[in-house]
Design a protein around this motif. Structure first.
Motif, short mmCIF file in Angstrom:
data_model
loop_
_atom_site.label_atom_id
_atom_site.label_comp_id
_atom_site.label_asym_id
_atom_site.label_seq_id
_atom_site.Cartn_x
_atom_site.Cartn_y
_atom_site.Cartn_z
N SER A 18 0.80 -1.23 0.00
CA SER A 18 0.00 0.00 0.00
C SER A 18 0.83 1.28 0.00
CB SER A 18 -0.93 -0.02 1.23
OG SER A 18 -1.66 1.18 1.33
N ALA A 19 1.73 1.42 0.97
CA ALA A 19 2.51 2.65 1.07
C ALA A 19 3.53 2.78 -0.06
CB ALA A 19 3.22 2.72 2.43
N GLY A 20 4.04 1.64 -0.54
CA GLY A 20 4.94 1.67 -1.68
C GLY A 20 4.24 2.20 -2.92
N ASN A 21 2.98 1.81 -3.10
CA ASN A 21 2.20 2.32 -4.22
C ASN A 21 2.00 3.83 -4.10
OD1 ASN A 21 1.90 -0.36 -5.00
ND2 ASN A 21 -0.10 -0.58 -4.05
N THR A 22 1.77 4.29 -2.88
CA THR A 22 1.58 5.73 -2.67
C THR A 22 2.85 6.50 -3.00
OG1 THR A 22 -0.11 5.35 -0.98
CG2 THR A 22 0.97 7.50 -0.97
N ALA A 23 4.00 5.98 -2.58
CA ALA A 23 5.27 6.63 -2.89
C ALA A 23 5.49 6.70 -4.40
CB ALA A 23 6.43 5.89 -2.23
N ALA A 24 5.19 5.60 -5.09
CA ALA A 24 5.35 5.57 -6.55
C ALA A 24 4.42 6.59 -7.21
CB ALA A 24 5.05 4.17 -7.08
N GLY A 25 3.22 6.75 -6.66
CA GLY A 25 2.28 7.73 -7.21
C GLY A 25 2.76 9.15 -7.03
N VAL A 26 3.29 9.46 -5.85
CA VAL A 26 3.84 10.81 -5.60
C VAL A 26 4.96 11.10 -6.59
CG1 VAL A 26 5.12 12.23 -3.94
CG2 VAL A 26 3.19 10.84 -3.16
N ALA B 65 -9.02 14.94 7.91
CA ALA B 65 -9.50 13.61 7.55
C ALA B 65 -9.97 13.61 6.11
CB ALA B 65 -10.65 13.19 8.47
N VAL B 66 -9.65 12.53 5.41
CA VAL B 66 -10.06 12.37 4.01
C VAL B 66 -10.79 11.04 3.91
CG1 VAL B 66 -9.31 12.31 1.62
CG2 VAL B 66 -7.98 13.62 3.30
N VAL B 67 -12.06 11.08 3.49
CA VAL B 67 -12.87 9.87 3.39
C VAL B 67 -13.26 9.66 1.94
CG1 VAL B 67 -14.93 8.67 4.18
CG2 VAL B 67 -13.75 10.24 5.73
N THR B 68 -12.82 8.55 1.36
CA THR B 68 -13.13 8.26 -0.03
C THR B 68 -14.43 7.45 -0.13
OG1 THR B 68 -11.71 6.30 0.04
CG2 THR B 68 -10.73 8.36 -0.75
N LEU B 69 -15.16 7.68 -1.24
CA LEU B 69 -16.48 7.09 -1.41
C LEU B 69 -16.62 6.35 -2.73
CD1 LEU B 69 -18.45 10.28 -0.26
CD2 LEU B 69 -17.85 8.30 1.16
N SER B 70 -15.54 5.77 -3.22
CA SER B 70 -15.53 5.04 -4.49
C SER B 70 -16.08 5.91 -5.61
CB SER B 70 -16.32 3.73 -4.35
OG SER B 70 -15.72 2.89 -3.38
N GLU B 71 -17.14 5.44 -6.28
CA GLU B 71 -17.66 6.16 -7.44
C GLU B 71 -18.39 7.45 -7.07
OE1 GLU B 71 -20.79 3.21 -6.12
OE2 GLU B 71 -18.61 3.18 -6.49
N GLU B 72 -18.53 7.72 -5.77
CA GLU B 72 -19.19 8.95 -5.33
C GLU B 72 -18.20 10.04 -4.96
OE1 GLU B 72 -22.02 8.12 -2.28
OE2 GLU B 72 -22.95 6.47 -3.38
N GLY C 174 -2.07 11.33 -4.79
CA GLY C 174 -2.47 12.59 -5.41
C GLY C 174 -2.78 13.66 -4.39
N PHE C 175 -3.49 13.26 -3.34
CA PHE C 175 -3.86 14.22 -2.30
C PHE C 175 -2.61 14.78 -1.63
CE2 PHE C 175 -5.02 15.81 1.79
CZ PHE C 175 -6.27 16.39 1.61
N LEU C 176 -1.71 13.92 -1.21
CA LEU C 176 -0.51 14.37 -0.49
C LEU C 176 0.43 15.17 -1.39
CD1 LEU C 176 0.18 11.24 1.72
CD2 LEU C 176 -0.65 13.47 2.49
N PHE C 177 0.47 14.82 -2.66
CA PHE C 177 1.27 15.63 -3.60
C PHE C 177 0.74 17.06 -3.62
CE2 PHE C 177 1.55 17.50 -7.86
CZ PHE C 177 2.93 17.57 -8.01
N GLY C 178 -0.56 17.21 -3.72
CA GLY C 178 -1.15 18.54 -3.71
C GLY C 178 -0.99 19.23 -2.37
N SER D 292 -5.13 23.91 -2.54
CA SER D 292 -6.37 23.93 -1.77
C SER D 292 -6.83 22.49 -1.52
CB SER D 292 -7.46 24.68 -2.54
OG SER D 292 -7.86 23.95 -3.70
N LEU D 293 -7.68 22.31 -0.52
CA LEU D 293 -8.20 20.97 -0.22
C LEU D 293 -8.96 20.41 -1.41
CD1 LEU D 293 -9.41 21.36 3.48
CD2 LEU D 293 -7.26 20.38 2.65
N ALA D 294 -9.71 21.25 -2.10
CA ALA D 294 -10.46 20.80 -3.28
C ALA D 294 -9.51 20.30 -4.36
CB ALA D 294 -11.34 21.92 -3.81
N ASP D 295 -8.44 21.05 -4.60
CA ASP D 295 -7.47 20.62 -5.61
C ASP D 295 -6.76 19.33 -5.20
OD1 ASP D 295 -8.06 22.69 -7.29
OD2 ASP D 295 -6.25 23.87 -6.86
N CYS D 296 -6.47 19.21 -3.91
CA CYS D 296 -5.84 17.98 -3.41
C CYS D 296 -6.75 16.78 -3.70
CB CYS D 296 -5.58 18.07 -1.92
SG CYS D 296 -4.31 19.29 -1.45
#
Length: 330
Positions: free
Chosen positions: A60-68, A242-249, A283-287, A293-297
């Motif tokens: 999981s965290a390795g994927n995040t590092a690669a994404g950043v 806090a960041v809560v993801t909602l899949s397709e929502e 993507g969020f942490l890169f932003g 802004s939080l919206a852009d993140c």
């Protein structure tokens, strides 16, 4: 000066990904959509029953590092592998993507971790993970100068399974806060939350963790409620961000009394959900570390997640920086 935007800490795992149907999951007693920890014997059994598979460095965290790194950010990673073939594959892959990775490998056993991921026709992934060398990650693997030089240190909730990793995380958090940095975590999996609910809440409420990533199921599990609004209010009160993801929502971002709803980006085809949450965090942490802004993140998170679910494997096969520029996000 900050040398790294994001340092991630996690289980260094090579993913072995194959397609299957629901009947295969039932026949092999695999819990659909969950991360199941398995021993070496079961890992050998499931591997023998897999169809054609793709091997890809994951965790999981390795994927995040690669994404950043794919977005153009400066990323570092701590994770334990063994000095074996899969360990060499993992180290090569993450370094090739521009991520700082110098954690010393084990010289013998246990072997490098591997996760057999079965992807059903609906794109859902069911993970069966043998942790292997991951359980040996400890405080001695925390590179103090890297933590001190990282704007955000991010770790995966899965790390609460191997016991010595807890000490490593707490040490990294201590160093980060001593240098005015922030600490983030992902809850990883609702089953993981059920195992460590009290400890996760303590990390948040004590200020050890500043930023929390969760999906809807994990947020509900954390507060043992079926009322999503209650979970949102509670998680907002328990941590700085806090960041809560909602899949397709889409996703919801909460900071103090502020609440930002981020709509999902359209995709052409859902192929494999492996890595969706990991890349959203990237993507969020890169932003976030760039002062956006939080919206852009949230939009950057949605973009990265949307790209990875249209491919097989948890790490982007295209330049996220190019795609973000095309979308007008950077």
């Amino acid at each position: 000066m900050t040398h790294f935007d994001v340092l991630t800490i996690g289980n260094a795992i090579v993913d072995i990904i194959a397609r299957c149907d629901d009947a295969f999951l039932n026949d092999n007693a695999i819990i659909k959509g969950a991360m199941n920890l398995i021993d070496a014997e079961r890992a050998t059994l499931l591997y023998s029953r897999m169809g054609p598979a793709v091997e890809a460095s994951g965790g999981s965290a390795g994927n995040t590092a690669a994404g950043v790194a794919s977005l153009g950010g400066r990323a570092a990673y701590f994770g334990k592998v063994c000095n074996d073939q899969l360990g060499e594959i993992f180290a090569h892959d993450i370094r090739a993507q521009g991520v700082h990775f110098k954690t010393a490998p084990l010289s013998d056993t246990p072997p490098t971790a591997r996760s057999m991921i079965f992807v059903t026709e609906d794109g859902e992934r069911s993970m069966n993970t043998y942790l292997g060398a991951c359980v040996e990650l400890g405080p001695e693997d925390v590179e103090e100068e890297v933590v001190a030089a990282s704007a955000v240190t991010y770790f995966e909730g899965y790390l609460w399974d191997p016991p010595r990793a807890k000490d490593a995380i707490r040490e990294a958090a201590r160093i980060a806060h001593a240098h005015g940095r922030e600490v983030a975590m992902t809850l990883s999996d609702s089953f993981c939350v059920h195992r460590y609910r009290a400890e996760f809440l303590d990390l948040m409420r004590s200020g050890t963790v500043d930023i929390v990533f969760a999906n809807k199921a994990e947020a509900l599990a954390l507060y043992e409620t079926e009322d999503f609004e209650v979970a949102l209010n509670d998680i907002a009160a328990d941590c700085k961000l806090a960041v809560v993801t909602l899949s397709e929502e889409g996703s919801i971002i909460l900071k103090g009394g502020e609440r930002v709803k981020v709509e999902p980006l359209p995709i052409a085809q859902l192929v494999d959900t492996t890595g969706a949450g990991d890349l959203y965090a990237a993507g969020f942490l890169f932003g976030y570390t760039a002062g956006r802004s939080l919206a852009d993140c949230g939009k950057l998170g949605s973009l990265a997640a949307g790209i990875v679910i249209q491919q097989i494997g948890p790490r982007p096969l295209v330049s996220l920086k190019t795609e973000a520029a095309r979308a007008g996000l950077i």
